[in-house]
Scaffold this motif. Structure first.
Motif, short mmCIF file in Angstrom:
data_model
loop_
_atom_site.label_atom_id
_atom_site.label_comp_id
_atom_site.label_asym_id
_atom_site.label_seq_id
_atom_site.Cartn_x
_atom_site.Cartn_y
_atom_site.Cartn_z
N ASP A 121 17.27 7.78 -3.41
CA ASP A 121 16.49 8.74 -2.64
C ASP A 121 15.05 8.79 -3.14
O ASP A 121 14.10 8.77 -2.34
N GLY A 122 14.88 8.84 -4.45
CA GLY A 122 13.52 8.89 -5.00
C GLY A 122 12.71 7.66 -4.65
O GLY A 122 11.54 7.76 -4.27
N ALA A 123 13.33 6.49 -4.74
CA ALA A 123 12.64 5.25 -4.39
C ALA A 123 12.29 5.22 -2.91
O ALA A 123 11.21 4.75 -2.53
N ALA A 124 13.19 5.72 -2.08
CA ALA A 124 12.94 5.72 -0.64
C ALA A 124 11.79 6.66 -0.28
O ALA A 124 10.97 6.34 0.61
N VAL A 184 9.25 7.41 -2.13
CA VAL A 184 8.01 6.72 -2.52
C VAL A 184 7.69 5.62 -1.51
O VAL A 184 6.54 5.50 -1.06
N GLN A 185 8.68 4.84 -1.13
CA GLN A 185 8.44 3.74 -0.20
C GLN A 185 7.92 4.25 1.14
O GLN A 185 7.07 3.60 1.77
N ARG A 186 8.40 5.39 1.58
CA ARG A 186 7.92 5.96 2.83
C ARG A 186 6.40 6.12 2.80
O ARG A 186 5.70 5.75 3.74
N ILE A 218 0.61 -13.31 -11.85
CA ILE A 218 -0.38 -12.97 -10.82
C ILE A 218 0.28 -12.11 -9.76
O ILE A 218 1.32 -12.47 -9.21
N VAL A 219 -0.32 -10.96 -9.48
CA VAL A 219 0.18 -10.07 -8.44
C VAL A 219 -0.98 -9.69 -7.53
O VAL A 219 -2.01 -9.19 -7.98
N ALA A 220 -0.82 -9.96 -6.24
CA ALA A 220 -1.82 -9.58 -5.23
C ALA A 220 -1.25 -8.48 -4.36
O ALA A 220 -0.03 -8.27 -4.33
N ASP A 221 -2.14 -7.76 -3.68
CA ASP A 221 -1.81 -6.64 -2.78
C ASP A 221 -1.71 -5.35 -3.58
O ASP A 221 -0.99 -5.26 -4.58
N SER A 222 -2.43 -4.34 -3.11
CA SER A 222 -2.56 -3.11 -3.90
C SER A 222 -1.23 -2.40 -4.10
O SER A 222 -0.93 -1.95 -5.22
N THR A 223 -0.41 -2.29 -3.06
CA THR A 223 0.86 -1.58 -3.26
C THR A 223 1.82 -2.40 -4.11
O THR A 223 2.57 -1.85 -4.91
N ALA A 224 1.81 -3.72 -3.97
CA ALA A 224 2.63 -4.57 -4.83
C ALA A 224 2.22 -4.40 -6.29
O ALA A 224 3.08 -4.37 -7.19
N ILE A 225 0.92 -4.28 -6.52
CA ILE A 225 0.43 -4.08 -7.88
C ILE A 225 0.92 -2.75 -8.44
O ILE A 225 1.34 -2.65 -9.60
N PHE A 263 2.95 17.20 -4.76
CA PHE A 263 2.74 15.77 -4.60
C PHE A 263 3.54 15.26 -3.42
O PHE A 263 4.39 15.96 -2.87
N LEU A 264 3.31 14.02 -3.02
CA LEU A 264 3.86 13.52 -1.77
C LEU A 264 5.36 13.23 -1.81
O LEU A 264 6.08 13.54 -0.86
N ALA A 265 5.83 12.61 -2.90
CA ALA A 265 7.19 12.06 -2.87
C ALA A 265 8.13 12.68 -3.90
O ALA A 265 9.33 12.41 -3.86
N ALA A 266 7.61 13.50 -4.80
CA ALA A 266 8.43 14.09 -5.86
C ALA A 266 7.72 15.34 -6.36
O ALA A 266 6.65 15.70 -5.86
#
Length: 207
Positions: free
Chosen positions: A91-94, A96-98, A64-71, A149-152
């Motif tokens: 860097d790529g993960a950061a 996206v996280q931003r 079970i996963v709740a929350d849209s960004t967690a999903i 695109f936003l992050a990559a």
């Protein structure tokens, strides 16, 4: 493998993020409507899935996963063998996280909240909320200058997280007319294989 259950409300941008990601990854889903208008999110059954009483929630064969960004993170980490939707390098993960943070912060407090006022009758200050929406749109439009695109240099879960409420900002009386880079970015998301739209409402601006 059984279809992934998605607990969903059609005009929720948060729900749409999950639905869109499932489709972009080509995953079979089983939609379970949560009737927010009649308080189904407050039922004991649903609260057992998400104690905050919010959609979306997924049930991936018992996970079970709740929350849209967690999903979005879960689906990318579990089902994207290419690693493009959520880069593994620091860097790529950061990057996206931003933008996941922007989706949960400035986009939620601007375009999403403006739409809550017009579509769902929320009691926020329209002028302040619309000002917040345009503030984040100005930043996004500048950021997207020379970018697709936003992050990559390809779509990531950052774009999925940001898309729904930006695309439907006019429903909250937030015009996208002055943001050509944002509009071009929206069109690129809509052109992705597997894209599914969120139902439009008749609220807000005539577009």
């Amino acid at each position: 493998m059984n279809a992934i259950k998605l607990y969903h409300f059609p005009t929720s941008g948060h729900s749409h993020r999950a639905q869109l990601m499932l489709s972009l990854l080509g995953l079979e889903s089983e939609i379970h409507l949560v009737d927010l208008a009649n308080g189904a999110q407050k039922s004991a059954e649903f609260l057992a899935l998400n104690a905050f009483g919010q959609v979306p929630v997924i049930d991936d064969n018992g996970t079970i996963v709740a929350d849209s960004t967690a999903i979005l993170v879960y689906l990318a980490k579990t089902y994207d063998a290419s690693g493009k939707w959520l880069p593994a390098d620091a860097d790529g993960a950061a990057q996206v996280q931003r933008w996941l943070s922007v989706a949960s912060g400035q986009i939620n407090n601007g375009p999403a909240r403006a739409r809550l006022i017009t579509v769902f009758g929320a009691g926020f200050d329209p002028r302040d909320t619309i000002d917040r929406a345009h503030a984040v749109l100005r930043v996004m439009d500048t950021h997207l200058t020379g970018r697709q695109f936003l992050a990559a240099n390809h779509a990531t879960i950052a774009d999925v997280a940001a898309y729904s409420y930006i695309a439907h900002a006019p429903e909250g009386n937030v015009s996208l007319e002055g943001y050509p880079n944002v509009r071009a970015w929206l069109a690129r998301i809509e052109g992705l294989e597997g894209f599914v739209p969120m139902p439009a409402t008749k609220a807000g601006l005539v577009v």
